[in-house]
Design a protein around this motif. Structure first.
Motif, PDB file in Angstrom:
ATOM      1  N   GLU A  26      99.626  35.487  32.828  1.00 33.13           N
ATOM      2  CA  GLU A  26     100.019  36.885  31.917  1.00 33.13           C
ATOM      3  C   GLU A  26     100.449  36.629  30.378  1.00 33.13           C
ATOM      4  O   GLU A  26      99.964  37.352  29.504  1.00 33.13           O
ATOM      5  N   VAL A  27     101.465  35.967  30.321  1.00 36.00           N
ATOM      6  CA  VAL A  27     101.743  35.415  28.811  1.00 36.00           C
ATOM      7  C   VAL A  27     101.060  34.981  28.001  1.00 36.00           C
ATOM      8  O   VAL A  27     101.037  35.301  26.814  1.00 36.00           O
ATOM      9  N   LEU A  28      99.866  34.316  28.458  1.00 37.25           N
ATOM     10  CA  LEU A  28      98.827  33.747  27.530  1.00 37.25           C
ATOM     11  C   LEU A  28      97.781  34.529  27.456  1.00 37.25           C
ATOM     12  O   LEU A  28      96.652  34.112  26.877  1.00 37.25           O
ATOM     13  N   ALA A  29      97.934  35.878  28.137  1.00 39.24           N
ATOM     14  CA  ALA A  29      96.468  36.613  28.112  1.00 39.24           C
ATOM     15  C   ALA A  29      96.361  37.313  26.582  1.00 39.24           C
ATOM     16  O   ALA A  29      97.363  37.209  25.734  1.00 39.24           O
ATOM     17  N   GLY A  30      95.226  37.618  26.154  1.00 45.28           N
ATOM     18  CA  GLY A  30      94.928  38.265  24.856  1.00 45.28           C
ATOM     19  C   GLY A  30      94.237  37.641  24.158  1.00 45.28           C
ATOM     20  O   GLY A  30      94.921  36.634  23.577  1.00 45.28           O
ATOM     21  N   ASP A  31      93.080  37.970  23.422  1.00 46.83           N
ATOM     22  CA  ASP A  31      92.651  37.317  22.508  1.00 46.83           C
ATOM     23  C   ASP A  31      93.244  36.992  21.169  1.00 46.83           C
ATOM     24  O   ASP A  31      93.098  36.084  20.405  1.00 46.83           O
ATOM     25  N   ASP A  32      94.164  37.923  20.750  1.00 49.51           N
ATOM     26  CA  ASP A  32      94.776  37.911  19.340  1.00 49.51           C
ATOM     27  C   ASP A  32      95.745  36.776  19.549  1.00 49.51           C
ATOM     28  O   ASP A  32      95.916  36.392  18.402  1.00 49.51           O
ATOM     29  N   LEU A  33      96.015  35.982  20.692  1.00 49.38           N
ATOM     30  CA  LEU A  33      96.960  34.814  20.615  1.00 49.38           C
ATOM     31  C   LEU A  33      96.230  33.904  19.988  1.00 49.38           C
ATOM     32  O   LEU A  33      97.124  32.837  19.661  1.00 49.38           O
ATOM     33  N   TYR A  34      94.983  33.608  20.181  1.00 49.93           N
ATOM     34  CA  TYR A  34      93.970  32.547  19.908  1.00 49.93           C
ATOM     35  C   TYR A  34      93.351  32.577  18.580  1.00 49.93           C
ATOM     36  O   TYR A  34      92.591  31.730  18.222  1.00 49.93           O
ATOM     37  N   THR A  35      93.727  33.620  17.576  1.00 52.34           N
ATOM     38  CA  THR A  35      93.202  33.919  16.332  1.00 52.34           C
ATOM     39  C   THR A  35      93.269  32.257  15.567  1.00 52.34           C
ATOM     40  O   THR A  35      92.407  31.949  14.882  1.00 52.34           O
ATOM     41  N   PHE A  36      94.334  31.780  15.499  1.00 48.70           N
ATOM     42  CA  PHE A  36      94.823  30.557  14.561  1.00 48.70           C
ATOM     43  C   PHE A  36      94.412  29.175  15.317  1.00 48.70           C
ATOM     44  O   PHE A  36      94.206  28.150  14.867  1.00 48.70           O
ATOM     45  N   ASP A 136      96.719  29.819   7.137  1.00 47.98           N
ATOM     46  CA  ASP A 136      96.792  31.244   7.243  1.00 47.98           C
ATOM     47  C   ASP A 136      97.942  31.640   8.136  1.00 47.98           C
ATOM     48  O   ASP A 136      98.242  32.948   8.367  1.00 47.98           O
ATOM     49  N   HIS A 137      98.409  30.800   9.015  1.00 46.60           N
ATOM     50  CA  HIS A 137      99.352  31.242   9.932  1.00 46.60           C
ATOM     51  C   HIS A 137     100.793  31.053   9.640  1.00 46.60           C
ATOM     52  O   HIS A 137     101.656  30.229   9.927  1.00 46.60           O
ATOM     53  N   ALA A 138     101.229  32.223   8.896  1.00 45.86           N
ATOM     54  CA  ALA A 138     102.431  32.351   8.202  1.00 45.86           C
ATOM     55  C   ALA A 138     103.631  32.418   9.269  1.00 45.86           C
ATOM     56  O   ALA A 138     104.632  31.816   9.046  1.00 45.86           O
ATOM     57  N   ALA A 139     103.403  32.971  10.418  1.00 44.15           N
ATOM     58  CA  ALA A 139     104.381  33.025  11.585  1.00 44.15           C
ATOM     59  C   ALA A 139     104.796  31.521  11.886  1.00 44.15           C
ATOM     60  O   ALA A 139     105.843  31.069  12.163  1.00 44.15           O
ATOM     61  N   SER A 140     103.807  30.786  12.103  1.00 51.76           N
ATOM     62  CA  SER A 140     103.631  29.558  12.921  1.00 51.76           C
ATOM     63  C   SER A 140     104.439  28.677  11.748  1.00 51.76           C
ATOM     64  O   SER A 140     105.379  27.730  11.977  1.00 51.76           O
ATOM     65  N   ALA A 141     104.179  28.687  10.398  1.00 49.83           N
ATOM     66  CA  ALA A 141     104.791  28.049   9.306  1.00 49.83           C
ATOM     67  C   ALA A 141     106.257  28.131   9.142  1.00 49.83           C
ATOM     68  O   ALA A 141     107.050  27.294   8.699  1.00 49.83           O
ATOM     69  N   ALA A 142     106.547  29.488   9.414  1.00 45.98           N
ATOM     70  CA  ALA A 142     108.007  29.862   9.426  1.00 45.98           C
ATOM     71  C   ALA A 142     108.828  29.285  10.472  1.00 45.98           C
ATOM     72  O   ALA A 142     109.952  28.653  10.411  1.00 45.98           O
ATOM     73  N   VAL A 143     108.040  29.149  11.770  1.00 43.32           N
ATOM     74  CA  VAL A 143     108.695  28.408  13.051  1.00 43.32           C
ATOM     75  C   VAL A 143     108.837  26.851  12.491  1.00 43.32           C
ATOM     76  O   VAL A 143     109.929  26.254  12.879  1.00 43.32           O
ATOM     77  N   ALA A 144     107.902  26.279  12.185  1.00 41.23           N
ATOM     78  CA  ALA A 144     108.090  24.771  11.550  1.00 41.23           C
ATOM     79  C   ALA A 144     109.002  24.762  10.593  1.00 41.23           C
ATOM     80  O   ALA A 144     109.893  23.598  10.590  1.00 41.23           O
ATOM     81  N   HIS A 145     109.130  25.260   9.483  1.00 43.50           N
ATOM     82  CA  HIS A 145     110.163  25.386   8.484  1.00 43.50           C
ATOM     83  C   HIS A 145     111.705  25.578   9.005  1.00 43.50           C
ATOM     84  O   HIS A 145     112.462  24.731   8.695  1.00 43.50           O
ATOM     85  N   ARG A 146     111.995  26.489   9.966  1.00 42.18           N
ATOM     86  CA  ARG A 146     113.029  26.718  10.580  1.00 42.18           C
ATOM     87  C   ARG A 146     113.367  25.434  11.420  1.00 42.18           C
ATOM     88  O   ARG A 146     114.561  25.049  11.657  1.00 42.18           O
ATOM     89  N   ALA A 147     112.466  24.719  11.900  1.00 37.27           N
ATOM     90  CA  ALA A 147     112.787  23.565  12.905  1.00 37.27           C
ATOM     91  C   ALA A 147     112.907  22.243  12.116  1.00 37.27           C
ATOM     92  O   ALA A 147     113.004  21.225  12.648  1.00 37.27           O
TER      93      ALA A 147
END
Length: 168
Positions: A26-36, A136-147
């Motif tokens: 259920e957590v991994l459902a939804g096509d929008d999750l796989y855009t990038f 183009d995945h700004a949210a993931s880039a922000a996660v990487a930067h914070r890590a």
């Protein structure tokens, strides 16, 4: 080596178990999750088979250690995503990844979990941590930067390599 439970202020990272598939589908459902990241939402049988392979703990040739954790909120134990690390090069390098379900994005869970995982890797002697992120995945880039990772000029399969090297 088996994964151990990791904790942070709001989260606990539980080592992956085959039974987690029932909640994670259920957590991994939804096509929008796989855009990038590509692919599509797994079915329950697919996720059960994948988790059975991942729980094995490493590649069949013994050259990689696989560590997979379910991200759970400490307050209620609810799964919100996962983080993973593949350790290689005799324990010196790790490639990491994270996915947080669409309903829980934007709350800092991925950053908090990635930071806990990177700290754990450092405590194990890993000196280079890498992640591959779609440019183009700004949210993931922000996660990487914070890590603690920074972008490099290297691209592989359309994804930019982000990296952190421990000081010598």
């Amino acid at each position: 080596m088996a994964s151990t439970r990791l904790t942070s202020d709001r989260l606990r990272l539980d080592p992956l178990a085959p039974g987690d598939a029932d909640e994670m589908v259920e957590v991994l459902a939804g096509d929008d999750l796989y855009t990038f990241i590509g692919g599509s939402a797994p079915t329950l049988p697919q996720l059960r088979a994948q988790y059975a392979r991942q729980v094995a703990g490493g590649s069949p040739d013994g050259l990689q250690e696989w560590h997979n954790w379910i991200i759970r909120r400490q307050a209620d134990g609810r799964a919100v995503g996962y983080v993973q690390a593949t350790i290689m090069d005799d324990g010196r390098r790790a490639e990491i990844a994270w996915v947080v379900g669409s309903l829980w994005q934007g709350q800092g869970y991925a950053s908090e979990a990635a930071q806990a995982m990177v700290a754990w890797l450092g405590s194990r002697g890993v000196v280079r941590v890498q992640a591959h992120i779609h440019p183009d995945h700004a949210a993931s880039a922000a996660v990487a930067h914070r890590a603690g990772l920074a972008p490099t000029s290297h691209f592989d399969d359309g994804e930019q390599l982000w990296q952190h090297d421990a000081p010598p």
